[in-house]
Design a protein around this motif. Structure first.
Motif, PDB file in Angstrom:
ATOM      1  N   TRP A  20       0.875  -1.171   0.000  1.00 52.39           N
ATOM      2  CA  TRP A  20       0.000   0.000   0.000  1.00 52.39           C
ATOM      3  C   TRP A  20       0.912   1.220   0.000  1.00 52.39           C
ATOM      4  N   SER A  75      -1.540   7.635   4.503  1.00 55.50           N
ATOM      5  CA  SER A  75      -2.397   6.590   5.047  1.00 55.50           C
ATOM      6  C   SER A  75      -1.772   5.911   6.265  1.00 55.50           C
ATOM      7  N   GLN A  76      -2.620   5.545   7.187  1.00 51.24           N
ATOM      8  CA  GLN A  76      -2.201   4.767   8.353  1.00 51.24           C
ATOM      9  C   GLN A  76      -1.633   3.411   7.925  1.00 51.24           C
ATOM     10  N   TYR A  85       0.162   2.817   5.196  1.00 50.14           N
ATOM     11  CA  TYR A  85       1.306   2.957   4.291  1.00 50.14           C
ATOM     12  C   TYR A  85       2.359   1.894   4.607  1.00 50.14           C
ATOM     13  N   ASN A  95      -1.291   3.981  -6.078  1.00 49.83           N
ATOM     14  CA  ASN A  95      -1.834   3.677  -4.747  1.00 49.83           C
ATOM     15  C   ASN A  95      -1.275   2.359  -4.234  1.00 49.83           C
TER      16      ASN A  95
END
Length: 64
Positions: free
Chosen positions: A11, A16-17, A19, A58
């Protein structure tokens, strides 16, 4: 970007948490003229994505 069943993915959204979370491509299919792949994430969740998620970075293919 090439991807196949068994590819290791990450990811790749830095804000983002999640990542850096890793997963493996479990299956691939074509739905309504778009390519979809399913990722089994390290936390055990299954999520489906379109190839566009790779094209916009992404999801990063770590190991083809």
């Amino acid at each position: 970007m090439r991807i196949k069943i068994g590819s290791l993915v990450m990811w790749n959204i830095k804000n983002s948490q999640d990542y850096g979370c890793m997963g493996v491509v479990k299956s691939m299919q074509v739905e309504e003229h778009k390519h979809v792949f399913v990722v089994l994430w390290a936390d055990g969740s299954l999520t489906d994505y379109s190839i566009g998620n790779i094209n916009i970075n992404n999801i990063k293919v770590v190991n083809f």
